[in-house]
Design a protein around this motif. Structure first.
Motif, short mmCIF file in Angstrom:
data_model
loop_
_atom_site.label_atom_id
_atom_site.label_comp_id
_atom_site.label_asym_id
_atom_site.label_seq_id
_atom_site.Cartn_x
_atom_site.Cartn_y
_atom_site.Cartn_z
N THR A 76 0.86 -1.18 0.00
CA THR A 76 0.00 0.00 0.00
C THR A 76 0.89 1.23 0.00
OG1 THR A 76 -1.73 -1.14 1.25
CG2 THR A 76 -1.81 1.26 1.23
N MET A 77 0.67 2.16 -0.91
CA MET A 77 1.48 3.37 -0.95
C MET A 77 1.28 4.18 0.32
SD MET A 77 1.37 4.66 -4.92
CE MET A 77 2.86 5.64 -4.69
N ASP A 78 2.39 4.68 0.90
CA ASP A 78 2.32 5.34 2.19
C ASP A 78 2.82 6.78 2.17
OD1 ASP A 78 2.07 5.14 5.24
OD2 ASP A 78 4.18 5.73 5.01
N HIS A 79 3.97 7.03 1.55
CA HIS A 79 4.51 8.39 1.62
C HIS A 79 5.54 8.63 0.51
CE1 HIS A 79 7.79 6.28 3.80
NE2 HIS A 79 8.56 7.23 3.32
N VAL A 80 5.94 9.89 0.41
CA VAL A 80 7.01 10.28 -0.52
C VAL A 80 8.04 11.07 0.28
CG1 VAL A 80 5.77 12.39 -1.20
CG2 VAL A 80 7.58 11.50 -2.67
N GLY A 81 9.33 10.87 -0.08
CA GLY A 81 10.41 11.62 0.55
C GLY A 81 11.00 12.61 -0.43
N TYR A 82 10.97 13.90 -0.06
CA TYR A 82 11.50 14.97 -0.90
C TYR A 82 12.87 15.40 -0.38
CZ TYR A 82 6.93 15.74 -3.14
OH TYR A 82 5.78 15.60 -3.86
N VAL A 83 13.87 15.41 -1.25
CA VAL A 83 15.24 15.75 -0.85
C VAL A 83 15.46 17.26 -0.92
CG1 VAL A 83 17.68 15.53 -1.47
CG2 VAL A 83 16.18 13.52 -1.55
N MET A 84 16.04 17.78 0.17
CA MET A 84 16.47 19.18 0.24
C MET A 84 17.98 19.20 0.40
SD MET A 84 13.42 20.57 0.21
CE MET A 84 13.88 22.29 0.46
N ASP A 85 18.65 20.16 -0.21
CA ASP A 85 20.08 20.31 0.02
C ASP A 85 20.35 20.77 1.45
OD1 ASP A 85 20.73 19.55 -2.58
OD2 ASP A 85 20.58 21.60 -3.33
N ASP A 86 19.42 21.58 1.99
CA ASP A 86 19.52 22.06 3.37
C ASP A 86 18.15 21.89 3.99
OD1 ASP A 86 19.53 23.55 5.74
OD2 ASP A 86 20.88 25.08 4.94
N ILE A 87 17.97 20.85 4.80
CA ILE A 87 16.64 20.55 5.33
C ILE A 87 16.12 21.65 6.25
CG2 ILE A 87 17.45 19.21 7.33
CD1 ILE A 87 15.06 17.30 6.78
N HIS A 88 17.01 22.30 6.99
CA HIS A 88 16.56 23.35 7.90
C HIS A 88 16.04 24.57 7.13
CE1 HIS A 88 17.93 21.16 11.41
NE2 HIS A 88 19.04 20.87 10.74
N ALA A 89 16.72 24.92 6.04
CA ALA A 89 16.22 25.99 5.19
C ALA A 89 14.89 25.59 4.57
CB ALA A 89 17.24 26.34 4.11
N GLY A 90 14.76 24.32 4.18
CA GLY A 90 13.51 23.82 3.61
C GLY A 90 12.37 23.87 4.61
#
Length: 274
Positions: free
Chosen positions: A215-229
């Motif tokens: 069952t599809m659950d989630h997607v992960g989006y990559v940030m170069d700087d997670i805190h800025a994101g």
């Protein structure tokens, strides 16, 4: 085999309202769309739209029958995997025991050639091969704008047995199990790399409720700087489930959106390890 995840596809009961939500929340712009023919993957057909923000894409599909969809929510529908040569990839997949939902690829509104796997051969989940058009023919609308997501690191699936799911990806796609174990919610998870893409497999505490399928659950989006994101997304009205990211078993910093601010859909920002 797979070069990257081109997009995650979602069902929506109100295409225009969801486009507006992505525009306001992620700064996404529409790259095209139109009618969707009736098929195994979209019975009865419908309409769709492709949106872009940062370096990623999302496909939204409003099916003809929306009676089983939430009025103000997203339902994960499929994953589009990019290959360099779709015809070569089709033959490779057939040799691995896969079947497809049509005899040949079709070209969508963005000039992408695609062909869905038949879900009977993919644990009943929807996924398709995608060959992107040559750069001079590609639709560039929306690329580089909005929230600066660099790529999609993985789609996450709930599975009834994580060990069997790992073995399936290793066997079918020459996958490499890179880590996992007990999760913070008490379930088990695993990360499998295959080609240039990744999947996260999650065995919930009560796997019987899944009925034997992924069952599809989630997607992960990559940030170069997670805190800025995080700061950017908070400024756009999003909330998160915690104040700071956690580091998972494969060294990724991860922070999930509060689903009350993400149309009920699970998604997280991710910063990859060096």
């Amino acid at each position: 085999m797979f070069d990257k995840i081109q997009h995650i596809g979602y069902y929506t009961a109100d295409l225009e309202a969801t486009i507006d939500w992505y525009n306001k929340g992620f700064g996404a712009l529409s790259a095209g769309g139109g009618d969707v023919a009736s098929s195994v993957q979209v019975p009865g057909g419908g309409i769709n739209a492709f949106l872009r923000f940062g370096q990623v894409e999302v496909e939204l599909i409003q099916p003809a029958d929306t009676s089983n969809l939430p009025k103000d929510g997203l339902v994960m529908h499929h994953v589009g995997y990019v290959v360099a040569d779709i015809h070569e990839a089709i033959e490779d997949c057939k040799a691995r025991g896969f079947r497809f939902a049509a005899d040949a690829p079709r070209t969508n509104q963005l000039g992408q050639q695609l062909l869905y796997f038949h879900p009977e051969t993919t644990n009943n989940v929807l996924m398709h091969l995608t060959q992107l058009p040559a750069p001079e023919n590609a639709v560039a609308t929306g690329v580089g704008g909005g929230v600066q997501v660099a790529k999609i690191v993985h789609a996450g699936y709930l599975v009834p047995n994580v060990d069997e799911a790992i073995a399936w990806y290793v066997d079918k796609f020459d996958g490499v199990h890179i880590g996992g174990g007990p999760s913070r919610t008490g379930s088990r998870n695993a990360f499998v790399n295959f080609g240039q893409v990744q999947v996260e497999l999650i065995e919930p505490i009560d796997p019987e409720r899944l009925g034997g399928h992924h069952t599809m659950d989630h997607v992960g989006y990559v940030m170069d700087d997670i805190h800025a994101g995080i700061d950017d997304c908070c400024g756009r009205g999003f909330k998160f489930v915690a104040d700071t990211p956690n580091t998972n078993s494969v060294g990724q910093q991860v922070l999930y959106f509060d689903t009350t601010t993400s149309l009920g859909s699970r998604m997280h920002l991710t910063q990859l390890p060096d």
